[in-house]
Design a protein around this motif. Structure first.
Motif, mmCIF file in Angstrom:
data_model
loop_
_atom_site.group_PDB
_atom_site.id
_atom_site.type_symbol
_atom_site.label_atom_id
_atom_site.label_comp_id
_atom_site.label_asym_id
_atom_site.label_seq_id
_atom_site.Cartn_x
_atom_site.Cartn_y
_atom_site.Cartn_z
ATOM 1 N N GLN A 185 -16.673 11.480 32.528
ATOM 2 C CA GLN A 185 -15.679 10.410 32.399
ATOM 3 C C GLN A 185 -16.179 9.117 33.041
ATOM 4 O O GLN A 185 -15.461 8.434 33.768
ATOM 5 N N GLY A 186 -17.455 8.805 32.780
ATOM 6 C CA GLY A 186 -18.040 7.557 33.253
ATOM 7 C C GLY A 186 -18.437 7.523 34.719
ATOM 8 O O GLY A 186 -18.883 6.496 35.216
ATOM 9 N N LYS A 187 -18.305 8.653 35.421
ATOM 10 C CA LYS A 187 -18.653 8.690 36.845
ATOM 11 C C LYS A 187 -19.811 9.657 37.064
ATOM 12 O O LYS A 187 -19.877 10.711 36.440
ATOM 13 N N PRO A 188 -20.731 9.299 37.981
ATOM 14 C CA PRO A 188 -21.893 10.161 38.214
ATOM 15 C C PRO A 188 -21.503 11.485 38.862
ATOM 16 O O PRO A 188 -20.620 11.540 39.722
ATOM 17 N N LYS A 189 -22.189 12.544 38.431
ATOM 18 C CA LYS A 189 -21.978 13.872 38.995
ATOM 19 C C LYS A 189 -23.338 14.528 39.185
ATOM 20 O O LYS A 189 -24.216 14.401 38.341
ATOM 21 N N ARG A 190 -23.471 15.208 40.315
ATOM 22 C CA ARG A 190 -24.694 15.961 40.623
ATOM 23 C C ARG A 190 -24.284 17.403 40.836
ATOM 24 O O ARG A 190 -23.341 17.690 41.572
ATOM 25 N N VAL A 191 -24.996 18.322 40.162
ATOM 26 C CA VAL A 191 -24.723 19.749 40.316
ATOM 27 C C VAL A 191 -26.007 20.448 40.725
ATOM 28 O O VAL A 191 -27.042 20.283 40.080
ATOM 29 N N VAL A 192 -25.926 21.212 41.805
ATOM 30 C CA VAL A 192 -27.069 21.959 42.319
ATOM 31 C C VAL A 192 -26.854 23.433 42.015
ATOM 32 O O VAL A 192 -25.781 23.977 42.289
ATOM 33 N N TYR A 193 -27.859 24.065 41.431
ATOM 34 C CA TYR A 193 -27.813 25.492 41.112
ATOM 35 C C TYR A 193 -28.944 26.219 41.815
ATOM 36 O O TYR A 193 -30.069 25.725 41.862
ATOM 37 N N TRP A 194 -28.632 27.407 42.307
ATOM 38 C CA TRP A 194 -29.635 28.343 42.780
ATOM 39 C C TRP A 194 -29.595 29.557 41.863
ATOM 40 O O TRP A 194 -28.571 29.851 41.250
ATOM 41 N N LEU A 195 -30.684 30.280 41.809
ATOM 42 C CA LEU A 195 -30.764 31.495 41.014
ATOM 43 C C LEU A 195 -30.398 32.685 41.892
ATOM 44 O O LEU A 195 -30.784 32.745 43.058
ATOM 45 N N SER A 196 -29.642 33.614 41.344
ATOM 46 C CA SER A 196 -29.328 34.827 42.084
ATOM 47 C C SER A 196 -29.241 36.007 41.123
ATOM 48 O O SER A 196 -28.910 35.854 39.954
#
Length: 144
Positions: free
Chosen positions: A82-93
């Motif tokens: 919705q026009g706003k920056p987002k950062r998503v961090v993923y780890w593997l498990s």
């Protein structure tokens, strides 16, 4: 993290079912009912890893002792919502017992364990997450 940037964290969870590697995807109960791994927004004072652990337990009923974390596989996605920056961090498990039950929260209406080809199909609108899944598969086959 800027004041306007949303930050989320979660796990790409896989299990070995026979000889097949399967990934856990949850179907949201809101919006367009898209499929996603367990993840959520970082709460104030919480680390990204703490968020990933909390959200995985809340959304899928999986506790830290249910899986093995591979901290050397971490991927960060940056995009706009919705026009706003987002950062998503993923780890593997990896789920220790492939028969561990999933207990969905009310944020989700379904879950599936999918091989890579099917998982890529379920997240086809999200090319950056498809890349994470492909990299996870390569990492698993090369290192685990």
């Amino acid at each position: 993290m800027s004041a306007k940037e949303k930050v989320a964290a979660g796990f790409v969870i896989f299990r070995r079912f026979g000889k097949e590697i399967q990934y856990l995807l949850l179907q949201t109960s809101y919006g367009q009912h898209h499929w996603t791994p367990p993840k959520g927004h970082v709460d104030p004072g919480e680390s990204e890893l703490q968020t990933a652990l909390r959200e995985t337990e809340e959304e899928a009923g999986l506790k830290q002792e249910d899986f093995i974390m591979y901290r050397n596989f971490q991927r960060t996605l940056n995009y706009e919502v919705q026009g706003k920056p987002k950062r998503v961090v993923y780890w593997l498990s990896e789920l220790k017992d492939p028969n561990t039950p999933i207990k969905l929260s009310d944020e989700h209406i379904d879950f599936k364990w999918l091989n890579l080809a099917l998982a890529l199909n379920y997240v086809e609108k999200y090319k950056d997450f498809q890349q994470v899944l492909n990299e996870a598969e390569s990492f698993i086959k090369s290192n685990l």
